[in-house]
Design a protein around this motif. Structure first.
Motif, PDB file in Angstrom:
ATOM      1  N   LEU B 167       0.828  -1.187   0.000  1.00  0.00           N
ATOM      2  CA  LEU B 167       0.000   0.000   0.000  1.00  0.00           C
ATOM      3  C   LEU B 167       0.874   1.252   0.000  1.00  0.00           C
ATOM      4  CD1 LEU B 167      -3.060  -0.103   0.094  1.00  0.00           C
ATOM      5  CD2 LEU B 167      -2.940   0.596   2.463  1.00  0.00           C
ATOM      6  N   VAL B 168       0.637   2.117  -0.964  1.00  0.00           N
ATOM      7  CA  VAL B 168       1.383   3.376  -1.033  1.00  0.00           C
ATOM      8  C   VAL B 168       0.373   4.504  -0.868  1.00  0.00           C
ATOM      9  CG1 VAL B 168       2.921   4.802  -2.421  1.00  0.00           C
ATOM     10  CG2 VAL B 168       3.017   2.311  -2.622  1.00  0.00           C
ATOM     11  N   ALA B 169       0.572   5.351   0.107  1.00  0.00           N
ATOM     12  CA  ALA B 169      -0.395   6.397   0.381  1.00  0.00           C
ATOM     13  C   ALA B 169       0.308   7.644   0.885  1.00  0.00           C
ATOM     14  CB  ALA B 169      -1.407   5.930   1.418  1.00  0.00           C
ATOM     15  N   ARG B 170      -0.394   8.753   0.806  1.00  0.00           N
ATOM     16  CA  ARG B 170       0.169   9.972   1.382  1.00  0.00           C
ATOM     17  C   ARG B 170       0.294   9.790   2.877  1.00  0.00           C
ATOM     18  NH1 ARG B 170      -3.875  14.022  -1.099  1.00  0.00           N
ATOM     19  NH2 ARG B 170      -4.099  12.664  -2.903  1.00  0.00           N
ATOM     20  N   ASP B 171      -0.798   9.367   3.479  1.00  0.00           N
ATOM     21  CA  ASP B 171      -0.826   9.150   4.913  1.00  0.00           C
ATOM     22  C   ASP B 171      -2.043   8.290   5.175  1.00  0.00           C
ATOM     23  OD1 ASP B 171      -0.108   9.307   7.507  1.00  0.00           O
ATOM     24  OD2 ASP B 171      -0.916  11.310   7.866  1.00  0.00           O
ATOM     25  N   LEU B 172      -2.047   7.552   6.251  1.00  0.00           N
ATOM     26  CA  LEU B 172      -3.219   6.755   6.569  1.00  0.00           C
ATOM     27  C   LEU B 172      -3.671   7.107   7.970  1.00  0.00           C
ATOM     28  CD1 LEU B 172      -1.990   3.320   5.218  1.00  0.00           C
ATOM     29  CD2 LEU B 172      -3.910   4.608   4.307  1.00  0.00           C
ATOM     30  N   SER B 173      -4.917   7.491   8.101  1.00  0.00           N
ATOM     31  CA  SER B 173      -5.429   7.797   9.432  1.00  0.00           C
ATOM     32  C   SER B 173      -5.820   6.478  10.097  1.00  0.00           C
ATOM     33  CB  SER B 173      -6.650   8.701   9.328  1.00  0.00           C
ATOM     34  OG  SER B 173      -7.736   7.949   8.840  1.00  0.00           O
ATOM     35  N   PRO B 174      -5.924   6.489  11.425  1.00  0.00           N
ATOM     36  CA  PRO B 174      -6.355   5.251  12.100  1.00  0.00           C
ATOM     37  C   PRO B 174      -7.664   4.737  11.523  1.00  0.00           C
ATOM     38  CG  PRO B 174      -5.660   6.878  13.703  1.00  0.00           C
ATOM     39  CD  PRO B 174      -5.613   7.558  12.372  1.00  0.00           C
ATOM     40  N   ALA B 175      -8.572   5.647  11.204  1.00  0.00           N
ATOM     41  CA  ALA B 175      -9.860   5.206  10.671  1.00  0.00           C
ATOM     42  C   ALA B 175      -9.677   4.524   9.321  1.00  0.00           C
ATOM     43  CB  ALA B 175     -10.801   6.397  10.549  1.00  0.00           C
ATOM     44  N   GLU B 176      -8.784   5.070   8.504  1.00  0.00           N
ATOM     45  CA  GLU B 176      -8.549   4.457   7.198  1.00  0.00           C
ATOM     46  C   GLU B 176      -7.915   3.083   7.341  1.00  0.00           C
ATOM     47  OE1 GLU B 176      -7.844   8.173   4.141  1.00  0.00           O
ATOM     48  OE2 GLU B 176      -6.379   7.732   5.673  1.00  0.00           O
ATOM     49  N   THR B 177      -6.913   3.014   8.219  1.00  0.00           N
ATOM     50  CA  THR B 177      -6.247   1.724   8.401  1.00  0.00           C
ATOM     51  C   THR B 177      -7.242   0.687   8.867  1.00  0.00           C
ATOM     52  OG1 THR B 177      -4.913   3.158   9.787  1.00  0.00           O
ATOM     53  CG2 THR B 177      -3.840   1.249   8.875  1.00  0.00           C
ATOM     54  N   SER B 178      -8.229   1.108   9.638  1.00  0.00           N
ATOM     55  CA  SER B 178      -9.179   0.121  10.146  1.00  0.00           C
ATOM     56  C   SER B 178     -10.114  -0.358   9.043  1.00  0.00           C
ATOM     57  CB  SER B 178      -9.972   0.688  11.325  1.00  0.00           C
ATOM     58  OG  SER B 178     -10.866   1.672  10.894  1.00  0.00           O
ATOM     59  N   GLN B 179     -10.134   0.344   7.910  1.00  0.00           N
ATOM     60  CA  GLN B 179     -11.003  -0.095   6.812  1.00  0.00           C
ATOM     61  C   GLN B 179     -10.297  -1.055   5.865  1.00  0.00           C
ATOM     62  OE1 GLN B 179     -12.670   3.254   4.718  1.00  0.00           O
ATOM     63  NE2 GLN B 179     -13.728   3.935   6.556  1.00  0.00           N
ATOM     64  N   ILE B 180      -8.989  -1.055   5.920  1.00  0.00           N
ATOM     65  CA  ILE B 180      -8.232  -1.886   4.996  1.00  0.00           C
ATOM     66  C   ILE B 180      -8.359  -3.341   5.395  1.00  0.00           C
ATOM     67  CG2 ILE B 180      -5.954  -2.339   4.040  1.00  0.00           C
ATOM     68  CD1 ILE B 180      -5.162   0.444   4.970  1.00  0.00           C
ATOM     69  N   GLN B 181      -8.465  -4.200   4.390  1.00  0.00           N
ATOM     70  CA  GLN B 181      -8.410  -5.621   4.708  1.00  0.00           C
ATOM     71  C   GLN B 181      -6.939  -5.972   4.814  1.00  0.00           C
ATOM     72  OE1 GLN B 181     -10.852  -8.106   2.343  1.00  0.00           O
ATOM     73  NE2 GLN B 181     -12.360  -6.497   2.037  1.00  0.00           N
ATOM     74  N   LEU B 182      -6.466  -5.913   6.040  1.00  0.00           N
ATOM     75  CA  LEU B 182      -5.028  -5.932   6.255  1.00  0.00           C
ATOM     76  C   LEU B 182      -4.344  -7.215   5.809  1.00  0.00           C
ATOM     77  CD1 LEU B 182      -5.328  -4.118   9.620  1.00  0.00           C
ATOM     78  CD2 LEU B 182      -4.133  -3.207   7.651  1.00  0.00           C
ATOM     79  N   GLU B 183      -5.116  -8.304   5.742  1.00  0.00           N
ATOM     80  CA  GLU B 183      -4.455  -9.548   5.343  1.00  0.00           C
ATOM     81  C   GLU B 183      -4.007  -9.483   3.885  1.00  0.00           C
ATOM     82  OE1 GLU B 183      -7.520  -9.242   6.259  1.00  0.00           O
ATOM     83  OE2 GLU B 183      -8.874 -10.168   4.810  1.00  0.00           O
ATOM     84  N   ARG B 184      -4.486  -8.492   3.149  1.00  0.00           N
ATOM     85  CA  ARG B 184      -4.078  -8.377   1.751  1.00  0.00           C
ATOM     86  C   ARG B 184      -2.909  -7.423   1.571  1.00  0.00           C
ATOM     87  NH1 ARG B 184     -10.052  -8.510  -0.339  1.00  0.00           N
ATOM     88  NH2 ARG B 184     -10.394 -10.704   0.036  1.00  0.00           N
ATOM     89  N   ILE B 185      -2.422  -6.873   2.656  1.00  0.00           N
ATOM     90  CA  ILE B 185      -1.351  -5.888   2.553  1.00  0.00           C
ATOM     91  C   ILE B 185      -0.020  -6.528   2.928  1.00  0.00           C
ATOM     92  CG2 ILE B 185      -0.549  -3.626   3.305  1.00  0.00           C
ATOM     93  CD1 ILE B 185      -3.262  -3.592   1.855  1.00  0.00           C
ATOM     94  N   LYS B 186       0.948  -6.384   2.027  1.00  0.00           N
ATOM     95  CA  LYS B 186       2.284  -6.927   2.278  1.00  0.00           C
ATOM     96  C   LYS B 186       3.159  -5.925   2.998  1.00  0.00           C
ATOM     97  CE  LYS B 186       3.767  -9.950  -1.439  1.00  0.00           C
ATOM     98  NZ  LYS B 186       4.436  -9.929  -2.736  1.00  0.00           N
ATOM     99  N   GLY B 187       2.928  -4.660   2.729  1.00  0.00           N
ATOM    100  CA  GLY B 187       3.758  -3.627   3.319  1.00  0.00           C
ATOM    101  C   GLY B 187       3.143  -2.261   3.124  1.00  0.00           C
ATOM    102  N   PHE B 188       3.709  -1.273   3.814  1.00  0.00           N
ATOM    103  CA  PHE B 188       3.212   0.102   3.698  1.00  0.00           C
ATOM    104  C   PHE B 188       4.325   1.052   3.275  1.00  0.00           C
ATOM    105  CE2 PHE B 188       0.337  -1.414   7.149  1.00  0.00           C
ATOM    106  CZ  PHE B 188      -0.877  -1.058   6.594  1.00  0.00           C
ATOM    107  N   VAL B 189       3.975   1.993   2.441  1.00  0.00           N
ATOM    108  CA  VAL B 189       4.878   3.111   2.157  1.00  0.00           C
ATOM    109  C   VAL B 189       4.023   4.368   2.228  1.00  0.00           C
ATOM    110  CG1 VAL B 189       6.400   4.196   0.467  1.00  0.00           C
ATOM    111  CG2 VAL B 189       6.274   1.705   0.591  1.00  0.00           C
ATOM    112  N   THR B 190       4.423   5.329   3.056  1.00  0.00           N
ATOM    113  CA  THR B 190       3.647   6.569   3.114  1.00  0.00           C
ATOM    114  C   THR B 190       4.548   7.792   3.002  1.00  0.00           C
ATOM    115  OG1 THR B 190       3.724   6.684   5.528  1.00  0.00           O
ATOM    116  CG2 THR B 190       1.840   5.564   4.582  1.00  0.00           C
ATOM    117  N   ASN B 191       3.958   8.866   2.490  1.00  0.00           N
ATOM    118  CA  ASN B 191       4.705  10.123   2.359  1.00  0.00           C
ATOM    119  C   ASN B 191       5.003  10.717   3.720  1.00  0.00           C
ATOM    120  OD1 ASN B 191       4.176   9.729  -0.285  1.00  0.00           O
ATOM    121  ND2 ASN B 191       2.975  11.601  -0.604  1.00  0.00           N
ATOM    122  N   ARG B 192       4.031  10.598   4.610  1.00  0.00           N
ATOM    123  CA  ARG B 192       4.159  11.252   5.906  1.00  0.00           C
ATOM    124  C   ARG B 192       4.333  10.228   7.016  1.00  0.00           C
ATOM    125  NH1 ARG B 192      -0.433  14.856   7.242  1.00  0.00           N
ATOM    126  NH2 ARG B 192       0.987  15.240   8.951  1.00  0.00           N
TER     127      ARG B 192
END
Lengths: 90, 592
Positions: B167-192
């Protein structure tokens, strides 16, 4: 609660208030002219909204109270009561 | 045959969660439905906007009806779910509320729908019943159908990622992270974001690599680019060459071997060479994470953050909901302690329904205990739930953001009231629960001697203590590098807290990021921290570090260390003496 009439009922079908049974209930409640409410442990849901009903999380054995705002909907209330008592025909 | 479009690019950020992964990039907020635009509708256009929404719903219903009708008779039972979706499309909680938002807030239909869905979905996601939990997916499907019709294109959103991606995003708020189906995410890259940001905490808990604070990741990385994320070094490689891929694969393997080696001993207690037993505990945010703490050999829960349950719903959770949650955690942990931290909202986790007023500086505003004492009913509901759960195991209560003794007195009064109430109602509870305070505001350190008279333990929350002591916003990329745990001021703060604790006969624990850093273990033990709590996957590494320490050697070391004048000097000295503590689990160790 400001409801004018209410019935306290027990959910008897095995699946409890799941999507299909909640949908049946919501459909019936939708025929009412005034508000129809489901109460469980102090929480109230709009009986015309399937989603709202589901948020109450009512498994088999749960006691709920169904109330109406308008005396004219007494018939709807009785039909809902019958539906719940019949285990939603499941 | 690579054109310059596919040239290898190296981006540097902050390593937020260790581990290495290689995969396809998935950009969250550049395209796709997640970047629903918000715009204001003029008064006279409101009914047209509502009409546009109704048309989109109608189209969705027609499409569904067609699918149901064209399904062969023998497969009809599969379409039951679609019948449910038909109903959902017109459900009051979605349909009427969206129209309501369009009309009252004068926003476009897409935004209104997105807003309503983000309020309704979490209610289901947070239900304990699995069946009801899955209804959240139905809501996603239904809203996606409407959204597609509104936007007029096939688009995807975060909840519908169907392959494992980074997942590449500018930033992820706690609320956004809670919406992601995390088992499908291998890693995170964020601007902030930095090491202490929410995304980083989530990534570490899930044990997936994350690189944060990259600055321009969303500009440099395109959807479906192959990228490498190295959460240790904070490096992201875009379009890696064959050679880089090979090297990375090798390093990844080494890392996994190291992890496996440490994990093997993680279930044994951590004793220093001279036999001092240190409890190594896990920090959790969701009840499910208890499993991860136990898997990693945690001796208990040193910090149970309770905000999530408040965060992801449209209104306050009931005492029953809280109690069920706490009881679940307490029961799983058995006789191991569970430290429940009372509500710490506002600050960096603003909750929609609580934000009655806008605060210019929430970190210094009405948050945590200040908020709770201003809303005693909400606080008491939580305290009651905790006291009830305490009847089922070893519960400790931890109060955040204490800055003076009055707050402790008021909390004790509320606890007494809650217990009295429970007693009268004949509900099972336990009042005799250790009460501790977070040491995270400098004034608490300075008055630790006063506070110690009224509490049973201290727990140092290093993230906030650093933020408040050094005046550094940990989420601000421009100053994130000044967030220095080894700053002499921080070390003195910790030392004073431990000294006072010892003098007054109460224990001092630590539950901040610092506790999970194996290299820091010698300092923390040297100062006399009695218990360390961290993200579950750090437990094996820290236990490993503790086992290599002899506390008798620490006295002289600490004397010199405490006289160092800069964080860099401290770091150098620490690495020189104890760098081996961390690197000791090199692959060669596996040979007998």
């Amino acid at each position: 609660m400001k409801t004018v009439q209410s019935r306290t009922l027990r959910i008897v079908n095995d699946l409890g208030l799941h999507a299909r049974s909640a949908a049946k209930l919501a459909k019936l409640a939708g025929e009412a002219s005034g508000g129809v409410w489901i109460m469980k442990n102090g929480n109230t849901a709009d009986a015309t909204s399937m989603l709202d009903i589901l948020t109450l999380a009512c498994p088999a054995g749960t006691e709920i109270t169904v109330g109406i705002d308008d005396e004219a909907d007494l018939n709807t209330l009785e039909r809902i009561a019958a539906l719940v008592r019949s285990g939603f025909g499941e | 045959m690579e054109n310059h479009e596919h040239q290898e690019i190296i981006l540097k950020g902050i390593g937020g969660s260790p581990g290495i992964c290689i995969g396809k990039a998935y950009l969250v907020d550049k395209e796709g439905v997640d970047v629903v635009k918000k715009y204001v509708i003029r008064d006279e256009s409101r009914s047209a906007e509502v009409g546009r929404f109704k048309t989109a719903v109608k189209k969705a219903r027609t499409a569904l009806r067609r699918i149901i009708d064209t399904t062969p008779e023998e497969l009809r039972h599969h379409t039951q779910i679609l019948e449910t979706h038909m109903l959902l499309l017109k459900d009051k909680m979605l349909y009427d509320r969206t129209i309501d938002v369009i009309e009252t807030e004068r926003v476009n239909a897409e935004w209104a729908l997105k807003k309503v869905v983000s309020l309704v979905k979490p209610i289901f996601e947070n239900m304990s019943d699995d069946y009801l939990k899955q209804r959240a997916e139905d809501i996603t499907h239904v809203s996606d159908r409407i959204m597609e019709n509104l936007v007029g294109a096939d688009q995807v959103d975060i909840g519908r990622i169907d392959k494992r991606v980074i997942l590449v995003a500018r930033d992820l708020s706690p609320a956004e992270t809670s919406q992601i189906q995390l088992e499908r995410i291998k890693g995170f890259v964020t601007n902030r974001g930095g090491r202490a940001s929410h995304t980083s905490i989530i990534a570490r808990t899930l044990q997936i690599p994350a690189v944060l604070g990259v600055g321009n990741a969303t500009l440099k990385i395109k959807n479906d680019d192959i990228i490498i994320v190295d959460g240790e070094t904070g490096i992201v490689v875009v379009n890696p060459t064959e050679q880089t891929l090979l090297e990375t694969e090798e390093r990844r393997e080494q890392y996994e071997i190291q992890k496996a080696l440490m994990a093997r001993k993680s279930h044994l207690p951590a004793r220093t060479k001279d036999g001092l037993r240190i409890s190594v505990m896990g920090n959790i945010e969701l009840p499910e994470e208890v499993v991860s703490v136990l898997d990693h050999g945690g001796d208990g829960i040193g910090l149970y953050r309770t905000e999530f349950q408040y965060l992801s719903r449209p209104d306050f959770p009931t005492e029953e909901m809280l109690f069920d949650n706490y009881k679940g955690v307490v029961e799983v942990m058995g006789d191991r302690p569970v430290t429940i931290r009372t509500l710490d909202i506002n600050g960096d986790k603003a909750v929609n329904y609580i934000r009655d007023s806008y605060e210019l500086n929430p970190a210094l505003g009405l948050r945590a205990i200040r908020y709770c004492l201003q809303k005693p009913d909400i606080f008491k509901t939580q305290l009651r739930a905790i006291l009830r759960a305490a009847a089922f195991g070893e519960v400790r209560i931890l109060v955040p953001m204490i800055s003076g003794i009055e707050e402790v007195d008021m909390t004790i009064n509320l606890l007494d009231e809650a217990a009295q109430c429970l007693e009268q109602q004949g509900v099972a509870y336990k009042r005799d629960v250790p009460l501790g305070i977070m040491i995270e505001v400098p004034s608490a350190v300075v008055t630790a001697d006063i506070l110690a008279e009224k509490v049973d333990f201290f727990s140092i929350g290093t993230n906030d203590l650093i933020q408040y002591t050094l005046a550094i916003d940990r989420g601000n990329r421009h100053v994130a590098h000044l967030h220095q745990p080894l700053h002499p001021a921080i070390l003195r703060m910790i030392k004073r807290t431990c000294d006072v604790g010892r003098e007054k006969g109460i224990k001092t624990y630590m539950c901040g990021e610092m506790a999970g850093e194996p290299l820091f273990s010698p300092i923390l033990l040297g100062m006399g921290v009695d218990e360390l709590s961290m993200n579950p996957q750090a437990i094996p590494m820290v236990k490993n570090a503790i086992r290599s320490i002899d506390t008798a050697d620490l006295h002289d070391f600490m004397d010199v260390l405490m006289r160092k004048t800069t964080a860099d000097e401290v770091q150098v000295m620490l690495e020189r003496h104890f760098g081996g503590v961390v690197s000791q689990i090199e692959p060669e160790q596996q040979e007998p």
